[in-house]
Write a protein that holds these residues in place. Structure first.
Motif, PDB file in Angstrom:
ATOM      1  N   ARG A   1       0.862  -1.172   0.000  1.00 11.52           N
ATOM      2  CA  ARG A   1       0.000   0.000   0.000  1.00 11.52           C
ATOM      3  C   ARG A   1       0.900   1.223   0.000  1.00 11.52           C
ATOM      4  N   VAL A   2       0.679   2.159  -0.906  1.00 12.82           N
ATOM      5  CA  VAL A   2       1.487   3.370  -0.978  1.00 12.82           C
ATOM      6  C   VAL A   2       0.984   4.354   0.081  1.00 12.82           C
ATOM      7  N   LEU A   3       1.877   4.715   1.021  1.00 13.67           N
ATOM      8  CA  LEU A   3       1.538   5.705   2.042  1.00 13.67           C
ATOM      9  C   LEU A   3       2.064   7.088   1.677  1.00 13.67           C
ATOM     10  N   ASP A   4       3.171   7.120   0.938  1.00 22.90           N
ATOM     11  CA  ASP A   4       3.768   8.395   0.559  1.00 22.90           C
ATOM     12  C   ASP A   4       4.782   8.143  -0.549  1.00 22.90           C
ATOM     13  N   PHE A   5       5.098   9.164  -1.301  1.00 21.74           N
ATOM     14  CA  PHE A   5       6.197   9.111  -2.263  1.00 21.74           C
ATOM     15  C   PHE A   5       6.739  10.514  -2.434  1.00 21.74           C
ATOM     16  N   VAL A   6       8.055  10.599  -2.721  1.00 24.38           N
ATOM     17  CA  VAL A   6       8.729  11.886  -2.816  1.00 24.38           C
ATOM     18  C   VAL A   6       9.686  11.852  -4.002  1.00 24.38           C
ATOM     19  N   LEU A   7       9.653  12.894  -4.808  1.00 24.58           N
ATOM     20  CA  LEU A   7      10.523  13.030  -5.965  1.00 24.58           C
ATOM     21  C   LEU A   7      11.913  13.495  -5.528  1.00 24.58           C
ATOM     22  N   SER A   8      12.957  12.917  -6.104  1.00 28.40           N
ATOM     23  CA  SER A   8      14.327  13.313  -5.772  1.00 28.40           C
ATOM     24  C   SER A   8      14.605  14.732  -6.263  1.00 28.40           C
ATOM     25  N   PRO A   9      15.606  15.403  -5.673  1.00 25.84           N
ATOM     26  CA  PRO A   9      15.929  16.784  -6.084  1.00 25.84           C
ATOM     27  C   PRO A   9      16.251  16.920  -7.570  1.00 25.84           C
ATOM     28  N   ASP A  10      16.842  15.879  -8.177  1.00 19.13           N
ATOM     29  CA  ASP A  10      17.167  15.946  -9.605  1.00 19.13           C
ATOM     30  C   ASP A  10      16.031  15.418 -10.496  1.00 19.13           C
ATOM     31  N   ALA A  11      14.908  15.054  -9.873  1.00 18.75           N
ATOM     32  CA  ALA A  11      13.717  14.549 -10.573  1.00 18.75           C
ATOM     33  C   ALA A  11      13.985  13.264 -11.352  1.00 18.75           C
ATOM     34  N   ALA A  12      14.991  12.502 -10.956  1.00 17.25           N
ATOM     35  CA  ALA A  12      15.323  11.257 -11.648  1.00 17.25           C
ATOM     36  C   ALA A  12      14.804  10.015 -10.923  1.00 17.25           C
ATOM     37  N   HIS A  13      14.479  10.153  -9.626  1.00 23.38           N
ATOM     38  CA  HIS A  13      14.058   9.000  -8.822  1.00 23.38           C
ATOM     39  C   HIS A  13      12.874   9.358  -7.934  1.00 23.38           C
ATOM     40  N   ILE A  14      12.215   8.306  -7.447  1.00 25.20           N
ATOM     41  CA  ILE A  14      11.134   8.462  -6.481  1.00 25.20           C
ATOM     42  C   ILE A  14      11.457   7.590  -5.278  1.00 25.20           C
ATOM     43  N   ALA A  15      11.288   8.136  -4.080  1.00 21.27           N
ATOM     44  CA  ALA A  15      11.343   7.348  -2.846  1.00 21.27           C
ATOM     45  C   ALA A  15       9.900   7.034  -2.466  1.00 21.27           C
ATOM     46  N   TRP A  16       9.632   5.758  -2.213  1.00 18.62           N
ATOM     47  CA  TRP A  16       8.289   5.280  -1.903  1.00 18.62           C
ATOM     48  C   TRP A  16       8.224   4.810  -0.462  1.00 18.62           C
ATOM     49  N   HIS A  17       7.191   5.203   0.260  1.00 12.93           N
ATOM     50  CA  HIS A  17       6.899   4.658   1.590  1.00 12.93           C
ATOM     51  C   HIS A  17       5.748   3.677   1.389  1.00 12.93           C
ATOM     52  N   LEU A  18       6.066   2.393   1.523  1.00 14.03           N
ATOM     53  CA  LEU A  18       5.081   1.330   1.307  1.00 14.03           C
ATOM     54  C   LEU A  18       4.795   0.614   2.622  1.00 14.03           C
ATOM     55  N   ARG A  19       3.570   0.132   2.771  1.00 13.16           N
ATOM     56  CA  ARG A  19       3.228  -0.675   3.948  1.00 13.16           C
ATOM     57  C   ARG A  19       2.726  -2.034   3.475  1.00 13.16           C
ATOM     58  N   PHE A  20       3.279  -3.059   4.103  1.00  9.96           N
ATOM     59  CA  PHE A  20       2.890  -4.437   3.853  1.00  9.96           C
ATOM     60  C   PHE A  20       2.357  -5.016   5.161  1.00  9.96           C
ATOM     61  N   ASN A  21       1.591  -6.078   5.082  1.00 10.83           N
ATOM     62  CA  ASN A  21       1.263  -6.886   6.247  1.00 10.83           C
ATOM     63  C   ASN A  21       2.018  -8.192   6.081  1.00 10.83           C
ATOM     64  N   LYS A  22       2.939  -8.467   6.999  1.00 13.88           N
ATOM     65  CA  LYS A  22       3.815  -9.627   6.896  1.00 13.88           C
ATOM     66  C   LYS A  22       3.837 -10.390   8.207  1.00 13.88           C
ATOM     67  N   PRO A  23       4.198 -11.670   8.154  1.00 10.69           N
ATOM     68  CA  PRO A  23       4.335 -12.432   9.397  1.00 10.69           C
ATOM     69  C   PRO A  23       5.462 -11.865  10.256  1.00 10.69           C
TER      70      PRO A  23
END
Length: 108
Positions: free
Chosen positions: A19-41
Motif C-alpha cells: 500500500r502506498v503511504l507516501d512518495f517523494v521526488l528526488s531533487p534531480d527529478a530522476a528518482h522516487i522514494a516510496w513509503h510502502l506498507r505491507f502486512n507480513k508475518p
C-alpha cells in the motif's frame, strides 16, 4: 508556452500486497522514494498473525528499477509508530523518521 515541457504520465507497478503511504521526488527529478506498507508475518517463530511493516523503496522516475532501501519490520503498538517524514536530502540521500529518530540512507 515557451520554455515548458509537456507533462509525462507513467504507470508504475508497485510490489504485490503493498500500500502506498507516501512518495517523494528526488531533487534531480530522476528518482522516487516510496513509503510502502505491507502486512507480513512477524519474525518470531510460531506467530501466524500478520503485522504492519513499513518499507522505503526507490525507483527511477518511470517506476523501473524499483528496489527496497530500508524497512521497519516490527509490531506497532500504534500504527502511527511506523516510518514518517519521508524526504530527499540535497546530497541525494533519503531520510525518514522512526520513533522520533531521524535516519538517513545513501541511495546508490
Amino acid at each position: 508556452g515557451q520554455g515548458r515541457q509537456a507533462a509525462t504520465t507513467y504507470l508504475v507497478t508497485i510490489p504485490p500486497n503493498a500500500r502506498v503511504l507516501d512518495f517523494v521526488l528526488s531533487p534531480d527529478a530522476a528518482h522516487i522514494a516510496w513509503h510502502l506498507r505491507f502486512n507480513k508475518p512477524h519474525a518470531i517463530p510460531g506467530l501466524t498473525e500478520l503485522f504492519p511493516t513499513d518499507e522505503i523503496w526507490i525507483s527511477k522516475l518511470n517506476g523501473t528499477d524499483m528496489r527496497q532501501l530500508a524497512y521497519q519490520a516490527a509490531y506497532f503498538d500504534n500504527i502511527a509508530n511506523g516510518i514518517r517524514v519521508l524526504d530527499w536530502k540535497d546530497d541525494g540521500n533519503v531520510s525518514f523518521v522512526v520513533n522520533a529518530v531521524l535516519y538517513t540512507y545513501p541511495v546508490r
